[in-house]
Design a protein around this motif. Structure first.
Motif, mmCIF file in Angstrom:
data_model
loop_
_atom_site.group_PDB
_atom_site.id
_atom_site.type_symbol
_atom_site.label_atom_id
_atom_site.label_comp_id
_atom_site.label_asym_id
_atom_site.label_seq_id
_atom_site.Cartn_x
_atom_site.Cartn_y
_atom_site.Cartn_z
ATOM 1 N N ARG A 128 2.817 5.758 -3.081
ATOM 2 C CA ARG A 128 3.914 6.737 -3.151
ATOM 3 C C ARG A 128 3.965 6.683 -4.688
ATOM 4 O O ARG A 128 4.720 8.211 -4.966
ATOM 5 C CB ARG A 128 5.288 6.391 -2.905
ATOM 6 C CG ARG A 128 5.268 6.254 -0.805
ATOM 7 C CD ARG A 128 7.209 6.087 -0.939
ATOM 8 N NE ARG A 128 7.835 4.837 -1.111
ATOM 9 C CZ ARG A 128 7.380 3.995 -0.461
ATOM 10 N NH1 ARG A 128 6.933 3.650 1.075
ATOM 11 N NH2 ARG A 128 7.731 2.507 -1.531
ATOM 12 N N SER A 129 3.529 6.453 -5.423
ATOM 13 C CA SER A 129 3.271 5.603 -7.404
ATOM 14 C C SER A 129 3.215 7.387 -7.524
ATOM 15 O O SER A 129 3.399 7.829 -8.467
ATOM 16 C CB SER A 129 3.050 5.006 -7.343
ATOM 17 O OG SER A 129 1.161 4.440 -7.562
ATOM 18 N N GLY A 130 2.640 7.671 -6.878
ATOM 19 C CA GLY A 130 1.645 9.264 -7.708
ATOM 20 C C GLY A 130 0.436 8.673 -8.116
ATOM 21 O O GLY A 130 -0.086 9.035 -9.257
ATOM 22 N N GLU A 131 0.485 7.670 -8.459
ATOM 23 C CA GLU A 131 -0.896 6.834 -9.548
ATOM 24 C C GLU A 131 -2.558 6.595 -9.226
ATOM 25 O O GLU A 131 -2.212 6.975 -7.799
ATOM 26 C CB GLU A 131 -0.743 4.964 -10.129
ATOM 27 C CG GLU A 131 0.865 5.486 -11.135
ATOM 28 C CD GLU A 131 1.297 3.770 -11.337
ATOM 29 O OE1 GLU A 131 0.064 3.327 -11.608
ATOM 30 O OE2 GLU A 131 2.366 3.378 -11.557
ATOM 31 N N ALA A 132 -3.491 6.656 -9.665
ATOM 32 C CA ALA A 132 -4.079 6.677 -10.065
ATOM 33 C C ALA A 132 -4.900 4.822 -10.090
ATOM 34 O O ALA A 132 -5.653 4.828 -10.640
ATOM 35 C CB ALA A 132 -5.568 6.935 -10.659
ATOM 36 N N TRP A 133 -3.977 4.343 -8.919
ATOM 37 C CA TRP A 133 -4.052 3.067 -9.020
ATOM 38 C C TRP A 133 -4.919 2.154 -8.729
ATOM 39 O O TRP A 133 -5.321 0.775 -9.253
ATOM 40 C CB TRP A 133 -2.325 2.415 -8.033
ATOM 41 C CG TRP A 133 -2.214 2.879 -7.033
ATOM 42 C CD1 TRP A 133 -2.813 3.508 -6.493
ATOM 43 C CD2 TRP A 133 -3.049 1.550 -5.793
ATOM 44 N NE1 TRP A 133 -2.673 4.008 -4.435
ATOM 45 C CE2 TRP A 133 -3.454 2.666 -4.909
ATOM 46 C CE3 TRP A 133 -4.321 0.580 -6.233
ATOM 47 C CZ2 TRP A 133 -4.275 1.954 -2.890
ATOM 48 C CZ3 TRP A 133 -4.957 0.352 -4.733
ATOM 49 C CH2 TRP A 133 -4.567 1.383 -3.380
ATOM 50 N N ARG A 134 -6.369 2.650 -7.862
ATOM 51 C CA ARG A 134 -7.838 1.873 -7.520
ATOM 52 C C ARG A 134 -8.215 1.774 -9.115
ATOM 53 O O ARG A 134 -9.337 1.342 -8.673
ATOM 54 C CB ARG A 134 -7.798 2.825 -6.539
ATOM 55 C CG ARG A 134 -7.403 2.679 -4.632
ATOM 56 C CD ARG A 134 -8.247 3.683 -4.004
ATOM 57 N NE ARG A 134 -7.063 4.002 -3.476
ATOM 58 C CZ ARG A 134 -7.702 3.068 -1.640
ATOM 59 N NH1 ARG A 134 -8.862 1.963 -1.367
ATOM 60 N NH2 ARG A 134 -6.886 2.901 -0.431
ATOM 61 N N THR A 135 -8.634 2.976 -9.475
ATOM 62 C CA THR A 135 -9.695 3.877 -10.767
ATOM 63 C C THR A 135 -9.209 3.454 -12.240
ATOM 64 O O THR A 135 -9.698 3.395 -13.377
ATOM 65 C CB THR A 135 -10.020 4.736 -10.368
ATOM 66 O OG1 THR A 135 -9.437 5.826 -10.739
ATOM 67 C CG2 THR A 135 -10.761 4.630 -9.136
ATOM 68 N N LEU A 137 0.838 -1.266 -0.007
ATOM 69 C CA LEU A 137 0.346 -0.219 -0.089
ATOM 70 C C LEU A 137 0.827 1.317 0.219
ATOM 71 O O LEU A 137 0.643 2.265 -0.665
ATOM 72 C CB LEU A 137 -0.633 0.193 1.153
ATOM 73 C CG LEU A 137 -1.578 1.401 1.491
ATOM 74 C CD1 LEU A 137 -2.976 1.471 0.351
ATOM 75 C CD2 LEU A 137 -2.742 1.049 2.763
ATOM 76 N N ASN A 138 1.723 1.756 0.488
ATOM 77 C CA ASN A 138 2.809 2.202 0.921
ATOM 78 C C ASN A 138 2.889 2.677 -0.252
ATOM 79 O O ASN A 138 3.476 4.173 -0.676
ATOM 80 C CB ASN A 138 3.384 2.611 2.106
ATOM 81 C CG ASN A 138 3.714 2.758 3.346
ATOM 82 O OD1 ASN A 138 2.144 3.173 3.537
ATOM 83 N ND2 ASN A 138 4.355 1.567 4.400
ATOM 84 N N ALA A 139 4.087 1.976 -0.532
ATOM 85 C CA ALA A 139 4.919 2.034 -2.473
ATOM 86 C C ALA A 139 3.931 2.905 -3.326
ATOM 87 O O ALA A 139 3.910 3.550 -4.300
ATOM 88 C CB ALA A 139 4.986 0.541 -2.992
#
Length: 401
Positions: A383-390, A378-380
């Motif tokens: 930190r990525s700054g991506e909209a990784w959830r959506t 989750l922390n990584a």
């Protein structure tokens, strides 16, 4: 289920994913459906009215003149929501009700000429007949030379990443491209491959070769997602991970690309007409349908705006009898764990403890809900700054005994 202190997701927060679906995706879909058919004045007026309502109005009840069998159910489900802004009601309910209203506007349940006409059929058909699907079917020829473990991994990941082929998602998001399809088979995570959680090893443990088991698969999208799902089902049957597979689909069109029985038949025909390994898989699946080793079923609950925790007893008993139930896709995941803003490290097993038997989720992330992540993962991701959830660029395989 843990204490549901996590807030229910709504579309009232500016800039949120839910808000974007309600303000951008749904209006765009109405326009696409309106232009895809030569509807007469009445359906066109109804679609225009629905567009006005979701943009500037409040949630209105179903027109009682529709005479659909689910009218009383939707009246009960919407009792607390009618008269409120579409942005102030639970997002899961708002999305589900939007699609039910869209079917009403196109007179899908009416007694006239548009009865039973899937308003999303042109989009599904175009995708299924695309050159991209041709390429994906030809790629199945490489399976014959793969070691058994690699083949199983490849097919599981094809089904997992096939969940990106969501026509509703593509209406407003554009086609996502993950970093890779991933190759891990063990429990864990690999954010570099796009996998945020990977319980593949547990899933295969629940499906030992030679077991006289029934496996339930709850489908999500039609077309390019359903084809690899069917190929995975063939693998379950051919390699004796299951004696029988029950494929659950929607009883009628629901979210824009959700699979119905007609979509299953279309995909089987697409496979059987292909050459090489794809054609062989199609023939085996066609025979499996004829002999009952593959059975397609449906249930009204699959088109309800409710979490699986509220499933009716007959469906509960059916899932309880399966060696494992595999749920595909984002909507099934939201209904499985609850459409709430859970802490992402909340254990998947805790939120699915109510489910009547072993359960697994194969899902590409296309909404805010996610649970079962390790803290370091989750922390990584954060930190990525991506909209990784959506964004559809990350995925998960989660399972519980």
């Amino acid at each position: 289920m843990p204490d549901p202190g996590a807030p229910v997701i709504r579309g009232d927060r500016p800039g949120s994913f839910a808000r974007g679906v309600l303000t951008e995706r749904h209006p765009a879909l109405i326009r696409q459906v309106r232009s895809a058919f030569p509807y007469g004045p009445r359906p066109r007026r109804a679609l225009d009215a629905l567009l006005d309502e979701i943009t500037d109005g409040v949630v209105e009840p179903l027109d009682a003149s529709g005479h659909a069998s689910d009218h009383e159910l939707w009246s009960a489900w919407g009792r607390e929501h009618f008269g409120r802004s579409w942005f102030d009601v639970p997002f899961l309910w708002a999305e589900s009700y939007f699609y039910r209203r869209l079917l009403a506007a196109t007179e899908y349940f009416g007694a006239g000429p548009w009865q039973g006409i899937d308003p999303f059929a042109p989009f599904k058909e175009a995708e299924l007949r695309s050159e991209t699907v041709d390429e994906e079917l030809r790629a199945l020829d490489t399976l014959a030379d793969m070691p058994a473990g690699d083949r199983a991994t490849a097919l599981l990941h094809a089904s997992l990443w096939g969940n990106r082929a969501d026509l509703g998602f593509l209406v407003s998001a554009g086609k996502p491209t993950p970093d890779s399809t991933g190759t891990g088979t063990g429990t864990g995570t690999s954010t570099g491959s796009g996998l945020v959680a990977d319980d593949s090893a547990l899933l295969w443990h629940l499906l030992p070769a030679g077991a006289r088991a029934t496996v339930a698969v709850v489908a999500d999208n039609a077309g390019r997602e359903l084809v690899p799902d069917l190929v995975l089902v063939d693998h379950f049957l051919e390699r004796r991970h299951a004696e029988r597979v029950v494929l659950h689909v929607k009883p009628h069109p629901y979210y824009v690309s959700d699979a119905t029985t007609a979509d299953v038949v279309d995909c089987l025909r697409r496979l059987t007409r292909a050459s090489g390994e794809a054609g062989a898989i199609g023939e085996r699946l066609w025979d499996a349908m004829a002999t009952g080793r593959l059975e397609v079923r449906t249930h009204p609950f699959f088109c309800a705006p409710l979490p699986y925790e509220e499933m009716p007893e007959d469906l509960r008993e059916e899932f309880a009898s399966a060696a494992v139930t595999v749920l595909k896709g984002d909507l099934n995941y939201r209904r499985l764990v609850g459409d709430r803003l859970w802490e992402a490290t909340t254990p998947f097993a805790d939120l699915t403890a109510y489910f009547p038997g072993p359960v697994a989720a194969l899902r590409t992330l296309k909404s805010d809900v996610v649970v079962g992540l390790e803290e370091q993962t989750l922390n990584a991701l954060e930190r990525s700054g991506e909209a990784w959830r959506t964004s559809g660029t990350h995925a998960l395989v989660q399972a519980r005994r």
